[in-house]
Write a protein that holds these residues in place. Sequence first.
Motif, PDB file in Angstrom:
ATOM      1  N   VAL A 117     -49.255  32.581  20.629  1.00  0.00           N
ATOM      2  CA  VAL A 117     -48.578  31.364  21.082  1.00  0.00           C
ATOM      3  C   VAL A 117     -47.836  30.782  19.882  1.00  0.00           C
ATOM      4  CG1 VAL A 117     -48.872  29.066  22.098  1.00  0.00           C
ATOM      5  CG2 VAL A 117     -50.456  30.911  22.719  1.00  0.00           C
ATOM      6  N   ILE A 118     -46.562  30.485  20.074  1.00  0.00           N
ATOM      7  CA  ILE A 118     -45.772  29.857  19.010  1.00  0.00           C
ATOM      8  C   ILE A 118     -45.370  28.470  19.498  1.00  0.00           C
ATOM      9  CG2 ILE A 118     -43.656  29.974  17.627  1.00  0.00           C
ATOM     10  CD1 ILE A 118     -43.713  33.052  18.084  1.00  0.00           C
ATOM     11  N   VAL A 119     -45.638  27.459  18.671  1.00  0.00           N
ATOM     12  CA  VAL A 119     -45.272  26.089  19.039  1.00  0.00           C
ATOM     13  C   VAL A 119     -44.285  25.567  17.999  1.00  0.00           C
ATOM     14  CG1 VAL A 119     -46.135  23.749  19.458  1.00  0.00           C
ATOM     15  CG2 VAL A 119     -47.503  25.723  20.155  1.00  0.00           C
ATOM     16  N   THR A 120     -43.115  25.114  18.458  1.00  0.00           N
ATOM     17  CA  THR A 120     -42.053  24.749  17.507  1.00  0.00           C
ATOM     18  C   THR A 120     -42.275  23.388  16.843  1.00  0.00           C
ATOM     19  OG1 THR A 120     -40.674  23.779  19.256  1.00  0.00           O
ATOM     20  CG2 THR A 120     -40.300  26.113  18.711  1.00  0.00           C
ATOM     21  N   HIS A 121     -42.921  22.464  17.555  1.00  0.00           N
ATOM     22  CA  HIS A 121     -43.234  21.156  16.959  1.00  0.00           C
ATOM     23  C   HIS A 121     -44.226  20.430  17.849  1.00  0.00           C
ATOM     24  CE1 HIS A 121     -39.978  20.241  19.749  1.00  0.00           C
ATOM     25  NE2 HIS A 121     -40.199  18.959  19.627  1.00  0.00           N
ATOM     26  N   ASP A 122     -44.698  19.282  17.383  1.00  0.00           N
ATOM     27  CA  ASP A 122     -45.877  18.687  18.017  1.00  0.00           C
ATOM     28  C   ASP A 122     -45.587  17.740  19.183  1.00  0.00           C
ATOM     29  OD1 ASP A 122     -44.925  16.432  16.727  1.00  0.00           O
ATOM     30  OD2 ASP A 122     -46.870  15.827  15.934  1.00  0.00           O
ATOM     31  N   LEU A 134     -49.674  21.864  11.999  1.00  0.00           N
ATOM     32  CA  LEU A 134     -49.784  21.889  13.460  1.00  0.00           C
ATOM     33  C   LEU A 134     -50.636  23.071  13.939  1.00  0.00           C
ATOM     34  CD1 LEU A 134     -48.995  20.738  16.210  1.00  0.00           C
ATOM     35  CD2 LEU A 134     -46.854  22.050  16.079  1.00  0.00           C
ATOM     36  N   ALA A 135     -50.446  24.231  13.340  1.00  0.00           N
ATOM     37  CA  ALA A 135     -51.252  25.408  13.723  1.00  0.00           C
ATOM     38  C   ALA A 135     -52.729  25.114  13.506  1.00  0.00           C
ATOM     39  CB  ALA A 135     -50.817  26.630  12.907  1.00  0.00           C
ATOM     40  N   GLU A 136     -53.053  24.519  12.354  1.00  0.00           N
ATOM     41  CA  GLU A 136     -54.454  24.223  12.042  1.00  0.00           C
ATOM     42  C   GLU A 136     -55.032  23.202  13.030  1.00  0.00           C
ATOM     43  OE1 GLU A 136     -55.084  26.877   9.991  1.00  0.00           O
ATOM     44  OE2 GLU A 136     -56.205  25.596   8.597  1.00  0.00           O
ATOM     45  N   GLU A 137     -54.245  22.182  13.324  1.00  0.00           N
ATOM     46  CA  GLU A 137     -54.684  21.131  14.243  1.00  0.00           C
ATOM     47  C   GLU A 137     -54.963  21.689  15.649  1.00  0.00           C
ATOM     48  OE1 GLU A 137     -55.203  17.915  13.770  1.00  0.00           O
ATOM     49  OE2 GLU A 137     -55.186  17.130  15.821  1.00  0.00           O
ATOM     50  N   LEU A 138     -54.040  22.488  16.149  1.00  0.00           N
ATOM     51  CA  LEU A 138     -54.203  23.018  17.512  1.00  0.00           C
ATOM     52  C   LEU A 138     -55.358  24.019  17.568  1.00  0.00           C
ATOM     53  CD1 LEU A 138     -50.430  23.461  18.445  1.00  0.00           C
ATOM     54  CD2 LEU A 138     -52.020  21.770  19.383  1.00  0.00           C
ATOM     55  N   ILE A 165     -52.395  31.531  17.274  1.00  0.00           N
ATOM     56  CA  ILE A 165     -51.451  30.417  17.325  1.00  0.00           C
ATOM     57  C   ILE A 165     -50.665  30.362  16.027  1.00  0.00           C
ATOM     58  CG2 ILE A 165     -53.479  28.917  16.839  1.00  0.00           C
ATOM     59  CD1 ILE A 165     -50.247  27.571  18.318  1.00  0.00           C
ATOM     60  N   CYS A 166     -49.343  30.414  16.162  1.00  0.00           N
ATOM     61  CA  CYS A 166     -48.469  30.326  14.992  1.00  0.00           C
ATOM     62  C   CYS A 166     -47.601  29.080  15.118  1.00  0.00           C
ATOM     63  CB  CYS A 166     -47.595  31.578  14.894  1.00  0.00           C
ATOM     64  SG  CYS A 166     -46.528  31.567  13.447  1.00  0.00           S
ATOM     65  N   ALA A 167     -47.592  28.289  14.063  1.00  0.00           N
ATOM     66  CA  ALA A 167     -46.762  27.083  14.013  1.00  0.00           C
ATOM     67  C   ALA A 167     -46.692  26.661  12.557  1.00  0.00           C
ATOM     68  CB  ALA A 167     -47.380  25.965  14.861  1.00  0.00           C
TER      69      ALA A 167
END
Length: 231
Positions: free
Chosen positions: A50-55, A81-85, A75-77
Amino acid sequence: MGRIVWLGHAAFYIEIDNHRILIDPWITNPLSPYRSLDTFTRHFPEIDLVIVTHDHGDHVGETVEILKKYGKARICAVYELAEELAKKAGAIERSIPANIGGPIRFEKLNIILTPAFHSSTIGAPTGVVIVGSKTTIYHAGDTGLFSEMQFIRELYSPTIALLPIGGHFTMGIREAVKAVEILKPRTVIPMHYNTFDVIRADPNEFAKLVKEKVPEANVVILEPGKEITIE
Ligand code: ZN
């Protein structure tokens, strides 16, 4: 062979070189054909990344639930943000914390987080380039137009660009056409429009202008849930 499925808003499911990737997985956005994560999971039984571009909420979407549901998904971000998610999902070992401009090796793929002209609370906002063996995909995230798109073109030559056209929070049609002029992709899929009233835009108008200004680029207007095949 692979495919790119638009799930509405900025959410995409991508199969490339046998990897299954979700970007900005707001699966239950108002345009999405999937009204629950359970329904989605039945159609897409495996996710590797899963890639998330911003929060922002419309991009994080159901990321935490997805990480819980798909026990192998990573999870890659951007780092924070990656650590938080990952922490929220109880999956810190599956986090791939990264940063803008640094090539990330994920199995057979090269992944690069790009700048995005936008805002965010946790970490910097990004776009992402996914370099496969035959296809390179650029998902711009939420962004205004910026001149470093020229570097994205020069370094990675994306064959497919996923660009926001809805305006207000991101590029509108005029700005996105300029992005196509800079990026010169073979295929462009417009996104981040018509989810809410404030980001109303006519994708046919976008396609018409691209045809005039960059005839070599092909705009594909997808309906939510529909897909294109890729190499
Ligand atoms: Zn945003």
